[in-house]
Design a protein around this motif. Sequence first.
Motif, PDB file in Angstrom:
ATOM      1  N   PHE A 118       4.809   0.924  -9.558  1.00 23.76           N
ATOM      2  CA  PHE A 118       4.690   1.763  -8.368  1.00 23.76           C
ATOM      3  C   PHE A 118       3.433   2.620  -8.519  1.00 23.76           C
ATOM      4  CE2 PHE A 118       9.381   1.439  -9.261  1.00 23.76           C
ATOM      5  CZ  PHE A 118       9.591   0.386  -8.376  1.00 23.76           C
ATOM      6  N   PRO A 119       2.367   2.333  -7.760  1.00 22.92           N
ATOM      7  CA  PRO A 119       1.058   2.962  -7.992  1.00 22.92           C
ATOM      8  C   PRO A 119       1.047   4.486  -7.864  1.00 22.92           C
ATOM      9  CG  PRO A 119       0.825   1.022  -6.597  1.00 22.92           C
ATOM     10  CD  PRO A 119       2.289   1.281  -6.724  1.00 22.92           C
ATOM     11  N   VAL A 120       1.735   5.030  -6.859  1.00 18.59           N
ATOM     12  CA  VAL A 120       1.721   6.475  -6.630  1.00 18.59           C
ATOM     13  C   VAL A 120       3.114   7.028  -6.903  1.00 18.59           C
ATOM     14  CG1 VAL A 120       1.334   8.308  -4.955  1.00 18.59           C
ATOM     15  CG2 VAL A 120      -0.128   6.274  -4.923  1.00 18.59           C
ATOM     16  N   ASN A 178       0.817  -1.209   0.000  1.00 21.73           N
ATOM     17  CA  ASN A 178       0.000   0.000   0.000  1.00 21.73           C
ATOM     18  C   ASN A 178       0.856   1.266   0.000  1.00 21.73           C
ATOM     19  OD1 ASN A 178      -1.915   2.129   1.011  1.00 21.73           O
ATOM     20  ND2 ASN A 178      -3.287   0.366   1.078  1.00 21.73           N
ATOM     21  N   PRO A 179       0.517   2.263  -0.816  1.00 19.18           N
ATOM     22  CA  PRO A 179       1.278   3.521  -0.816  1.00 19.18           C
ATOM     23  C   PRO A 179       0.928   4.442   0.346  1.00 19.18           C
ATOM     24  CG  PRO A 179      -0.478   3.633  -2.432  1.00 19.18           C
ATOM     25  CD  PRO A 179      -0.487   2.226  -1.901  1.00 19.18           C
ATOM     26  N   ASN A 180      -0.117   4.107   1.106  1.00 22.87           N
ATOM     27  CA  ASN A 180      -0.588   5.008   2.161  1.00 22.87           C
ATOM     28  C   ASN A 180      -0.045   4.681   3.544  1.00 22.87           C
ATOM     29  OD1 ASN A 180      -2.258   6.565   0.394  1.00 22.87           O
ATOM     30  ND2 ASN A 180      -3.736   4.878   0.412  1.00 22.87           N
ATOM     31  N   PHE A 181       0.706   3.589   3.661  1.00 20.24           N
ATOM     32  CA  PHE A 181       1.363   3.342   4.947  1.00 20.24           C
ATOM     33  C   PHE A 181       2.591   2.479   4.721  1.00 20.24           C
ATOM     34  CE2 PHE A 181      -0.430  -0.901   5.072  1.00 20.24           C
ATOM     35  CZ  PHE A 181       0.383  -1.610   5.961  1.00 20.24           C
ATOM     36  N   THR A 182       3.549   2.625   5.620  1.00 19.37           N
ATOM     37  CA  THR A 182       4.755   1.809   5.605  1.00 19.37           C
ATOM     38  C   THR A 182       5.322   1.762   7.015  1.00 19.37           C
ATOM     39  OG1 THR A 182       6.899   1.451   4.548  1.00 19.37           O
ATOM     40  CG2 THR A 182       6.329   3.718   5.091  1.00 19.37           C
TER      41      THR A 182
END
Length: 618
Positions: free
Chosen positions: A431-433, A385-389
Amino acid sequence: MKWTVFILILNTAFIFSQEVKIDTLEDVEEELFENVEEDSQLDEIIEKIELIRIELNRADVDDLTEIPFISRGDALKIVEYRDKIGGFKRKEQVFDIPGIDERVKALLYRNSYIQRKRFDVRLRGRVLNKGGFRNVKGDFINDFKTYQLGFLAYSNFSGGFVIEKDYGERRIDELVNFYFDYKGGGILRRFIVGNYILQFGQGILFWRPVGLGKGTDAISPVQRSVENYAEMYISTDEVKPFLGAVAVTKFKNFDLTVFYSSRKIPASFDSTGLVRYIDFSGINKGQKDILKRDVYGFFSVYGKRNFITGVSFAYQKFDKDFSSSTSRPYGGGKIYSSFMWDFLFKRLNFFGELATQSGLNFSAVSGVVFDFENLKLAFQYRNLNPNFTSINGNTFSERYGEAWNEEGFYSSVKLKLSRLYIWGYYDIFTFPVTKANDAKGGYDYRFELGISISRNMNAKILIREKSVLKGIKVYDDFGRGNWGERSERRKNFRVEVENKFQDIVLRSRVEVLKMNFTGEETGFLIYQGVKMKVFNGLTFYARIAHFRSDSYSSRIYVYEDDLDGVVSLIPLYGQGLRWYFVLKYSYWKFLSIQFKYAESLFFENVKASAGLQIEIKI
């Protein structure tokens, strides 16, 4: 022609325990590390391999998987063979274990012993100088790097420390990592105070700072397989290791790991006091902003011989808020949790992890490995997910060392016949974002063919291509700039031949690289190496290489023979020659003297460096 690099390293080791050397160890390290293609991290990998020692006849699956490259499936085969023969009588018996890779056997041999030592002491000191012996009196702050390691073990207790000063840092103790460790056989399996790392599932939330990436092997790096959920940390990362305490307990088939950490890490704040970025460089040349990070949580795992499943939970809090311009969404106070599975059904191994941040954003990794002994297949799908890491995430992916903003599918094969082996992989990722100048996605494939031509001659052919779509600014006829996209493509072709004549080994290589992005570039390398046992106890290594490349972008990496415990992966670019020789002399069971001399001769400029390392083992 000018001298540009001068390296002199002297390593003295007093060893009061005999370790048998086998001819394949240097070859194993070369195959494992040469294709990592990371300028850093290699020291940490070799440090881990150097320090881990297990007792062959008492080690369980948890202990065996501490050794890098040994998967849970390999560990089960080792235990099964040990039970079948009634225990190992000699270390050499590990080479008779069926169904596991020869390189895994070599590492098991190197990192194990039959009878446990109750007392173990190791001290290592290293000084590096940028300017070599021409600049011995150079500026200590800018031209010198120092490193000290200490390790002490007695019975079930051990402790260690690392002290490091990097180039440009002022104090010799700019970095200090330490730990105290207890390993038991009852309910309390492990208790660590100080610096430690956590490992869980496929590494979406927790994994060691260094993990195996593409190129080290077609199969083993795909699955993050381990049953040691906490390990001591004794290397030089300043951000990812935890600082606090962790306890690992086991009752029948249940494992419970509880941890707490509070650590100050280097960062950079903007004018309003918000965090702009976390500094992972490890170099502190001046006054840096300090960010406090608190983490606590637990792992709960249930496992039997053929399957493991478990959950993780962690709460993370920083003492500062993050700016919206931060490149990674580390955020402030967040709850992380995940569910992992690892099922071994005959010749099939299914594995995966599903992770979430506060139940709002999800990342997943899943895969399967088919093991038919001489034929192995692996497939892995990842959706990160691009929204958390997580700062401690490090799953198998195109982005080495993290688990964020990527979707990809990896497939690989490894086939071994009597005189022939073939292995390769194909990986596609996106890479989505992204921002205008970021990489968007691409593909990567590798094919390697090895053949034993005769008893004394082996040959290897390697083909690799990697293409990444990147943002690039293009200009029209009026000089107006607009963002567009273009593929950066790199192609490698390598041929290598090895000849063995009793105590002499000759190795030759030719490699060509083609790189195209804003224009076509070429890299070329040819070398001849030799390894020779001069007489009992003395071994001589040497190599001379000619290289040519248009720029750093078309560099070619080569692994070099070095001192025990040191990995040298050198990027060669420009035009010139590089040559070196290494002498390793062992006297009785306690003294080893090792010496390396190397030069790189370029046309462009002159650089030099030197190093001294002394190690004592008891």
